[in-house]
Every structure is written in C-alpha cells, then in structure tokens.
Design a protein around this motif. Structure first.
Motif, PDB file in Angstrom:
ATOM      1  N   GLU A   1     -16.508 -43.224  37.472  1.00 41.31           N
ATOM      2  CA  GLU A   1     -17.714 -42.225  37.311  1.00 41.31           C
ATOM      3  C   GLU A   1     -16.986 -41.010  38.505  1.00 41.31           C
ATOM      4  N   ALA A   2     -16.447 -41.282  39.596  1.00 41.08           N
ATOM      5  CA  ALA A   2     -16.001 -40.365  40.498  1.00 41.08           C
ATOM      6  C   ALA A   2     -14.848 -39.763  39.882  1.00 41.08           C
TER       7      ALA A   2
ATOM      8  N   HIS B   1     -15.378 -36.278  37.795  1.00 37.87           N
ATOM      9  CA  HIS B   1     -16.002 -35.162  38.009  1.00 37.87           C
ATOM     10  C   HIS B   1     -14.982 -34.294  38.794  1.00 37.87           C
TER      11      HIS B   1
ATOM     12  N   ALA C   1     -17.508 -33.389  46.360  1.00 39.94           N
ATOM     13  CA  ALA C   1     -18.850 -33.469  46.409  1.00 39.94           C
ATOM     14  C   ALA C   1     -19.508 -33.980  45.340  1.00 39.94           C
ATOM     15  N   SER C   2     -19.515 -33.735  44.159  1.00 42.18           N
ATOM     16  CA  SER C   2     -20.103 -34.428  43.016  1.00 42.18           C
ATOM     17  C   SER C   2     -19.480 -35.457  42.625  1.00 42.18           C
TER      18      SER C   2
ATOM     19  N   GLN D   1     -18.293 -37.842  44.990  1.00 42.32           N
ATOM     20  CA  GLN D   1     -18.966 -38.505  46.100  1.00 42.32           C
ATOM     21  C   GLN D   1     -20.319 -39.168  45.579  1.00 42.32           C
ATOM     22  N   ALA D   2     -21.179 -38.013  45.322  1.00 40.99           N
ATOM     23  CA  ALA D   2     -22.805 -38.430  44.753  1.00 40.99           C
ATOM     24  C   ALA D   2     -22.581 -39.317  43.545  1.00 40.99           C
ATOM     25  N   ALA D   3     -21.879 -39.026  42.752  1.00 39.33           N
ATOM     26  CA  ALA D   3     -21.758 -39.594  41.460  1.00 39.33           C
ATOM     27  C   ALA D   3     -21.385 -41.399  41.661  1.00 39.33           C
TER      28      ALA D   3
ATOM     29  N   GLN E   1     -21.708 -42.805  44.579  1.00 40.10           N
ATOM     30  CA  GLN E   1     -22.821 -43.486  45.098  1.00 40.10           C
ATOM     31  C   GLN E   1     -23.881 -43.838  44.169  1.00 40.10           C
ATOM     32  N   SER E   2     -24.206 -43.202  43.394  1.00 38.78           N
ATOM     33  CA  SER E   2     -25.294 -43.335  42.224  1.00 38.78           C
ATOM     34  C   SER E   2     -24.848 -44.541  41.401  1.00 38.78           C
TER      35      SER E   2
ATOM     36  N   THR F   1     -11.527 -39.097  47.516  1.00 40.63           N
ATOM     37  CA  THR F   1     -11.454 -38.385  46.720  1.00 40.63           C
ATOM     38  C   THR F   1     -10.013 -37.386  46.661  1.00 40.63           C
TER      39      THR F   1
END
Length: 140
Positions: free
Chosen positions: A49-50, A53, A57-58, A60-62, A64-65, A87
């Motif tokens: 997922e990471a 992107h 930043a996006s 990292q968030a992706a 984690q989710s 990243t």
C-alpha cells in the motif's frame, strides 16, 4: 485383585497434569505461529500500500491504515502495535528503482492460557519490502 483398587485414579493424577501442560504449550505455540503468519501478511499489505503512493506522508498514512485493517480483518488483537515505515524509495529519481520497507510489531496476549512459565505477552515483528514503480511520477 484387591491391591489394584484406586490405581487408575493414581495413574490419572500422575499423567493428567503433564498432558494438560503439553496441550496448553501446543495451543500457545500454535497461537504464536499463526499470529506470526498473520503479522507477516499485515506487513506485506502495508508495504504494498505504501509503495503505490506518491509522497512519503501519504505512504505513511496508507501503510498505518493498511496494517491496522489487515490485522483486524485477520482477527488479530494486539495489546500494542507499532508500524515503522521507511519511505526512502519514494525520493529516488524517476527511472530508478526504489523500495518501501514496513516493519509491523504486535504484542500478542498469551495470559488467557494460564500456563506456568509462559509469558503473559509476546511481541512478534515482521518486515516486508515492496518495490516502487521506477517510472511512476513521485510527489515532492
């Protein structure tokens, strides 16, 4: 024949406790192995997922989710969870291969087994790496 009276109860008292401990150890081992495999999957899902992107930043968030969702979907309840994302591969120039690495740590609860000598929790860690598309545009 009267001398054998009660011998079955004594044999059961000798054999049953080690047998119960063996079964509990097998359950603990099985829980650790299956949880480890599920945490491996969560790390792979988060890394993939990471890697799709464009910005750190996006990503990292992706990641984690994705890790949280993967653990939840697989029925893993962690006492604590950490997700570390590297990243660095997103900052390489277009045309060069980069990678994103995710490490997922999950503290699995074993205290419900009530087995002497088995710790109440065990922290399992898994790392996965996913390749970033070399020709995909990256964000700043």
């Amino acid at each position: 024949m009267r001398g054998d009276t009660g011998s079955v109860a004594i044999e059961a008292a000798i054999i049953l406790p080690p047998l119960i401990m063996f079964v509990c150890l097998a359950i603990a081992g099985g829980r650790i192995v299956t949880s480890g495999a599920k945490i491996d999957t969560a790390a792979q899902d988060a890394a993939r997922e990471a890697s799709i992107h464009r910005t750190a930043a996006s990503a990292q968030a992706a990641a984690q989710s994705a890790a949280a969702e993967s653990l939840d979907d697989q029925g893993i309840t962690c006492a604590s969870t950490t997700v570390n994302i590297n990243t660095g591969g997103l900052s390489v120039p277009v045309g060069q291969v980069g990678t994103v690495t995710v490490t997922v740590s999950c503290t699995v609860n074993l205290s419900d087994l009530l087995l002497p000598g088995v710790p109440g929790t065990r922290t399992l860690t898994s790392t996965a790496t996913s390749v970033v598309d070399a020709y995909r545009q990256r964000g700043a």
